[in-house]
Design a protein around this motif. Structure first.
Motif, PDB file in Angstrom:
ATOM      1  N   TYR A 142       0.800  -1.216   0.000  1.00 38.82           N
ATOM      2  CA  TYR A 142       0.000   0.000   0.000  1.00 38.82           C
ATOM      3  C   TYR A 142       0.839   1.275   0.000  1.00 38.82           C
ATOM      4  N   ALA A 143       2.027   1.247   0.561  1.00 41.30           N
ATOM      5  CA  ALA A 143       2.896   2.435   0.489  1.00 41.30           C
ATOM      6  C   ALA A 143       3.266   2.705  -0.971  1.00 41.30           C
ATOM      7  N   GLU A 144       3.602   1.622  -1.695  1.00 43.39           N
ATOM      8  CA  GLU A 144       3.922   1.768  -3.117  1.00 43.39           C
ATOM      9  C   GLU A 144       2.694   2.204  -3.904  1.00 43.39           C
ATOM     10  N   LEU A 145       1.529   1.690  -3.513  1.00 45.00           N
ATOM     11  CA  LEU A 145       0.290   2.064  -4.197  1.00 45.00           C
ATOM     12  C   LEU A 145       0.010   3.553  -4.034  1.00 45.00           C
ATOM     13  N   VAL A 146       0.255   4.084  -2.853  1.00 48.52           N
ATOM     14  CA  VAL A 146       0.078   5.524  -2.633  1.00 48.52           C
ATOM     15  C   VAL A 146       0.969   6.307  -3.593  1.00 48.52           C
ATOM     16  N   THR A 147       2.230   5.898  -3.695  1.00 51.32           N
ATOM     17  CA  THR A 147       3.169   6.580  -4.592  1.00 51.32           C
ATOM     18  C   THR A 147       2.676   6.536  -6.027  1.00 51.32           C
ATOM     19  N   SER A 165      -8.389   4.311  -5.846  1.00 50.33           N
ATOM     20  CA  SER A 165      -7.292   3.422  -5.445  1.00 50.33           C
ATOM     21  C   SER A 165      -6.467   4.048  -4.328  1.00 50.33           C
ATOM     22  N   LEU A 166      -6.279   5.372  -4.399  1.00 53.44           N
ATOM     23  CA  LEU A 166      -5.562   6.064  -3.321  1.00 53.44           C
ATOM     24  C   LEU A 166      -6.333   5.921  -2.018  1.00 53.44           C
ATOM     25  N   GLY A 167      -7.652   6.045  -2.089  1.00 57.91           N
ATOM     26  CA  GLY A 167      -8.469   5.840  -0.891  1.00 57.91           C
ATOM     27  C   GLY A 167      -8.320   4.437  -0.336  1.00 57.91           C
TER      28      GLY A 167
END
Length: 294
Positions: A142-147, A165-167
């Protein structure tokens, strides 16, 4: 003599294609002549040259794939499609053919590295960032997904799916205020985005904001009455707020599409009606079964 005629015919058809690469008859004649005289490797090389200059040419891609089936040793389609994406990263057709060349399920690691390569070479390539975000979501990174999502939103701030997706990434990190803001932004851009409403309801539900959760689930149901997921969550919310008759009505809506889940919910309703608390294990199971991703 025949060899000279074949050479002339192939060269003639090639010239016709180069004058008009979208001419299907010339492609068909060239392929037939090449196949008849075992000249497929030459035909494959010609297709590749055309694609390098005209990456969206449907005929070149179609006949390349056809010829590759009979002469697979003459071309490595996955590597060739990656070459074309490197040459034309902004062309959507090249990404489509990359999908066709790979079994994405078995080649996900390789593709992930390729997407990273493209983002390093072309930091504003939204397709590569979006595809990278899909993999990171599946992997639970999820950290990578935020980026990834933030990079997509730098390029296109009005992408509702990136906001959703950010949510999801923030919700998984229990950053609920950020998750709520991201879902609300997705809904502002695309009010009919069901997954944003459903997942916004999940966040409110997790926080114990049951009235707001019910409103979000009901909005998701208005958008698609046949989607069972918001009915599942609505049932659980009604259980937790002691609205057992409404919970039972929600179970009926789930029964048609998710009968196994409906049976589990019925057991929870029966327990709750007997003044037994809703099983936390049951809730976790329903979350795994019904979580909606955009």
């Amino acid at each position: 003599m025949q060899g000279r005629f074949v050479n002339w015919a192939i060269a003639h058809h090639q010239r016709a294609i180069l004058r008009n690469p979208d001419q299907p008859k010339a492609w068909s004649k060239l392929y037939s002549t090449s196949a008849e005289h075992s000249r497929e490797p030459e035909f494959i090389a010609f297709c590749q040259d055309v694609i390098r200059n005209h990456p969206a040419n449907h005929h070149a891609w179609t006949f390349l794939q056809l010829a590759a089936k009979t002469r697979p040793e003459s071309v490595n389609l996955p590597e060739f499609t990656k070459e074309i994406v490197r040459l034309h990263p902004a062309n959507g057709r090249t990404w489509d053919y990359l999908d066709l060349a790979y079994d994405k399920a078995s080649a996900e690691t390789e593709l992930k590295e390729f997407y990273r390569e493209i983002t390093k070479l072309h930091s504003s390539n939204i397709t590569a960032w979006t595809r990278l975000s899909h993999i990171h979501k599946r992997e639970g990174k999820y950290a990578e997904l935020v980026t990834d999502c933030l990079e997509v939103l730098k390029i296109n701030p009005e992408d509702p799916h990136a906001w959703c997706s950010l949510g999801d990434a923030y919700a998984a990190q229990r950053k609920f205020n950020r998750a709520t803001s991201a879902y609300e932004k997705a809904i502002e851009i695309k009010p009919g985005l069901l997954s944003a409403w459903n997942n916004l309801g999940n966040v409110y539900h997790t926080q114990g904001k049951f009235e707001q959760a019910i409103e979000a689930y009901q909005k998701a149901i208005e958008l698609d009455p046949h989607d069972a997921s918001p009915w599942v969550w609505l049932c659980l919310t009604y259980l937790e707020t002691g609205q057992h008759p409404k919970a039972q009505e929600a179970v009926k809506k789930v029964q048609k599409h998710l009968p196994i889940v409906a049976n589990m919910l019925s057991e929870e309703v029966a327990r709750a009606s007997s003044e037994r608390p809703v099983s936390s294990v049951g809730q976790a199971s329903f979350k795994i079964l019904t979580r909606v991703s955009p």
